[in-house]
Design a protein around this motif. Sequence first.
Motif, PDB file in Angstrom:
ATOM      1  N   GLU A  40       0.759  -1.205  -0.002  1.00 35.91           N
ATOM      2  CA  GLU A  40       0.102   0.003  -0.056  1.00 35.91           C
ATOM      3  C   GLU A  40       0.730   1.153  -0.048  1.00 35.91           C
ATOM      4  O   GLU A  40       0.625   2.248  -0.706  1.00 35.91           O
ATOM      5  CB  GLU A  40      -0.921  -0.031   1.139  1.00 35.91           C
ATOM      6  CG  GLU A  40      -2.111  -1.099   1.110  1.00 35.91           C
ATOM      7  CD  GLU A  40      -2.679  -1.139   2.393  1.00 35.91           C
ATOM      8  OE1 GLU A  40      -2.598  -0.290   3.381  1.00 35.91           O
ATOM      9  OE2 GLU A  40      -3.446  -2.162   2.709  1.00 35.91           O
ATOM     10  N   PHE A  41       1.999   1.077   0.869  1.00 35.68           N
ATOM     11  CA  PHE A  41       2.747   2.459   1.031  1.00 35.68           C
ATOM     12  C   PHE A  41       3.377   2.645  -0.498  1.00 35.68           C
ATOM     13  O   PHE A  41       3.519   3.714  -0.879  1.00 35.68           O
ATOM     14  CB  PHE A  41       3.695   2.066   2.010  1.00 35.68           C
ATOM     15  CG  PHE A  41       4.767   3.281   2.134  1.00 35.68           C
ATOM     16  CD1 PHE A  41       4.511   4.178   2.786  1.00 35.68           C
ATOM     17  CD2 PHE A  41       6.200   3.079   1.753  1.00 35.68           C
ATOM     18  CE1 PHE A  41       5.527   5.251   3.167  1.00 35.68           C
ATOM     19  CE2 PHE A  41       7.326   4.066   1.993  1.00 35.68           C
ATOM     20  CZ  PHE A  41       6.450   4.969   2.723  1.00 35.68           C
ATOM     21  N   GLN A  64       4.041   6.064  -5.285  1.00 38.00           N
ATOM     22  CA  GLN A  64       3.956   6.260  -6.876  1.00 38.00           C
ATOM     23  C   GLN A  64       3.321   7.575  -6.954  1.00 38.00           C
ATOM     24  O   GLN A  64       3.854   8.181  -8.267  1.00 38.00           O
ATOM     25  CB  GLN A  64       3.439   5.215  -7.469  1.00 38.00           C
ATOM     26  CG  GLN A  64       4.242   3.917  -7.522  1.00 38.00           C
ATOM     27  CD  GLN A  64       5.404   3.692  -8.454  1.00 38.00           C
ATOM     28  OE1 GLN A  64       5.619   4.779  -9.163  1.00 38.00           O
ATOM     29  NE2 GLN A  64       6.335   2.369  -8.478  1.00 38.00           N
ATOM     30  N   GLN A  65       2.227   7.933  -6.470  1.00 33.91           N
ATOM     31  CA  GLN A  65       1.585   9.099  -7.014  1.00 33.91           C
ATOM     32  C   GLN A  65       1.988  10.377  -5.943  1.00 33.91           C
ATOM     33  O   GLN A  65       1.841  11.465  -6.435  1.00 33.91           O
ATOM     34  CB  GLN A  65      -0.111   8.724  -6.854  1.00 33.91           C
ATOM     35  CG  GLN A  65      -0.592   7.641  -7.422  1.00 33.91           C
ATOM     36  CD  GLN A  65      -0.084   7.957  -8.859  1.00 33.91           C
ATOM     37  OE1 GLN A  65      -0.222   8.918  -9.440  1.00 33.91           O
ATOM     38  NE2 GLN A  65       0.204   6.794  -9.543  1.00 33.91           N
ATOM     39  N   ASP A  66       1.871  10.174  -4.749  1.00 34.41           N
ATOM     40  CA  ASP A  66       2.297  11.193  -3.777  1.00 34.41           C
ATOM     41  C   ASP A  66       3.322  10.540  -2.548  1.00 34.41           C
ATOM     42  O   ASP A  66       2.498  10.029  -1.677  1.00 34.41           O
ATOM     43  CB  ASP A  66       1.072  11.663  -3.257  1.00 34.41           C
ATOM     44  CG  ASP A  66       1.124  13.125  -2.329  1.00 34.41           C
ATOM     45  OD1 ASP A  66       2.452  13.157  -1.890  1.00 34.41           O
ATOM     46  OD2 ASP A  66       0.099  13.685  -2.136  1.00 34.41           O
ATOM     47  N   GLU A  67       4.180  10.908  -2.605  1.00 37.23           N
ATOM     48  CA  GLU A  67       5.325  10.245  -1.372  1.00 37.23           C
ATOM     49  C   GLU A  67       4.799  10.999  -0.109  1.00 37.23           C
ATOM     50  O   GLU A  67       4.866  10.343   0.897  1.00 37.23           O
ATOM     51  CB  GLU A  67       6.772  10.550  -1.609  1.00 37.23           C
ATOM     52  CG  GLU A  67       6.967   9.680  -2.967  1.00 37.23           C
ATOM     53  CD  GLU A  67       8.546   9.909  -3.250  1.00 37.23           C
ATOM     54  OE1 GLU A  67       9.344  10.343  -2.487  1.00 37.23           O
ATOM     55  OE2 GLU A  67       9.031   9.690  -4.400  1.00 37.23           O
ATOM     56  N   VAL A  68       4.542  12.101  -0.168  1.00 36.30           N
ATOM     57  CA  VAL A  68       4.153  12.822   1.205  1.00 36.30           C
ATOM     58  C   VAL A  68       2.916  12.397   1.552  1.00 36.30           C
ATOM     59  O   VAL A  68       2.928  11.926   3.206  1.00 36.30           O
ATOM     60  CB  VAL A  68       3.954  14.375   1.055  1.00 36.30           C
ATOM     61  CG1 VAL A  68       3.435  15.015   2.330  1.00 36.30           C
ATOM     62  CG2 VAL A  68       5.296  15.065   0.688  1.00 36.30           C
ATOM     63  N   ASN A  69       2.084  11.980   0.933  1.00 33.42           N
ATOM     64  CA  ASN A  69       0.718  11.264   1.401  1.00 33.42           C
ATOM     65  C   ASN A  69       0.969  10.072   1.776  1.00 33.42           C
ATOM     66  O   ASN A  69       0.330   9.632   2.989  1.00 33.42           O
ATOM     67  CB  ASN A  69      -0.278  11.275   0.153  1.00 33.42           C
ATOM     68  CG  ASN A  69      -1.498  10.767   0.595  1.00 33.42           C
ATOM     69  OD1 ASN A  69      -2.248  11.098   1.878  1.00 33.42           O
ATOM     70  ND2 ASN A  69      -2.240   9.744  -0.024  1.00 33.42           N
ATOM     71  N   ALA A  70       2.015   9.046   1.232  1.00 34.60           N
ATOM     72  CA  ALA A  70       2.308   7.832   1.806  1.00 34.60           C
ATOM     73  C   ALA A  70       2.834   7.684   3.221  1.00 34.60           C
ATOM     74  O   ALA A  70       2.407   7.105   3.911  1.00 34.60           O
ATOM     75  CB  ALA A  70       3.172   7.219   0.694  1.00 34.60           C
ATOM     76  N   ASP A  71       3.713   8.752   3.198  1.00 35.70           N
ATOM     77  CA  ASP A  71       4.288   9.176   4.644  1.00 35.70           C
ATOM     78  C   ASP A  71       3.193   9.273   5.718  1.00 35.70           C
ATOM     79  O   ASP A  71       3.307   8.533   6.673  1.00 35.70           O
ATOM     80  CB  ASP A  71       5.412  10.338   4.386  1.00 35.70           C
ATOM     81  CG  ASP A  71       6.207  10.219   5.842  1.00 35.70           C
ATOM     82  OD1 ASP A  71       5.329  10.412   7.021  1.00 35.70           O
ATOM     83  OD2 ASP A  71       7.158  10.633   5.783  1.00 35.70           O
ATOM     84  N   GLN A  72       2.519  10.247   5.197  1.00 32.38           N
ATOM     85  CA  GLN A  72       1.347  10.483   6.382  1.00 32.38           C
ATOM     86  C   GLN A  72       0.457   9.450   6.476  1.00 32.38           C
ATOM     87  O   GLN A  72       0.062   9.158   7.877  1.00 32.38           O
ATOM     88  CB  GLN A  72       0.521  12.000   5.963  1.00 32.38           C
ATOM     89  CG  GLN A  72       1.343  13.134   5.703  1.00 32.38           C
ATOM     90  CD  GLN A  72       0.836  14.347   5.092  1.00 32.38           C
ATOM     91  OE1 GLN A  72      -0.147  14.087   4.054  1.00 32.38           O
ATOM     92  NE2 GLN A  72       1.180  15.577   5.157  1.00 32.38           N
TER      93      GLN A  72
END
Length: 210
Positions: free
Chosen positions: A187-188, A193-201
């Motif tokens: 999932e991460f 792939q689309q938004d690394e900041v969103n994945a982090d959050q």
Amino acid sequence: MVMSTSPPQAIGEQRVTFHHLNWQAYQQILQALPQSRAARITYDRGILEITMPLEDHEFATRLIELFIRILVIELGLKIKTLGSTTLVRADLNRSPEPDNAYYIQNQPLVAGRQVDLQHDPPPDLVVEIDITHTDIDKLELYASLGVPELWRYNGREWRIYQLQGRQYQEVEASPTFPTVPKSKLYEFLALAQQDEVNADQQLRAWVRSQ
């Protein structure tokens, strides 16, 4: 005539492999290469593999590193990062440069100083990204070094290995992060792939909710 087509195989690395090289020849090649090189050098009992990471490889390497660091921070653990430090074991005639290596459980034993593998334990966790074929038997290599936990990622599948005796056994959950299901890494990476900041959050929020 019916022609079948298959999707092109991902190319994550470029590799050059040499066989029948002794330790002295390996050392000469290693010393001749620049310190700032991007290539990974792995030597295993006469086999020398030089790997040049490409974009898919580096994306997986950096994001899995971020995944581990987020888990360590949010779970209140300690960490010492070795990155691709050359793990020299002349006594074993082996010297890998993993994509990532970490002390977590044994971080207090090596905190604040350089590691000496002749006296210190091996890293607790090693990560290897091999999207294309490698001639090196990574399981045997890291088992011989006594690395307790090995992660392997081929661009599609994440496999976790735990050292049991002198061999690795594949397990479904990381011994270091036993409460984190494998689906979380997938999932991460997909989110990143689309938004690394969103994945982090999103990952931090999930860990805090557990």
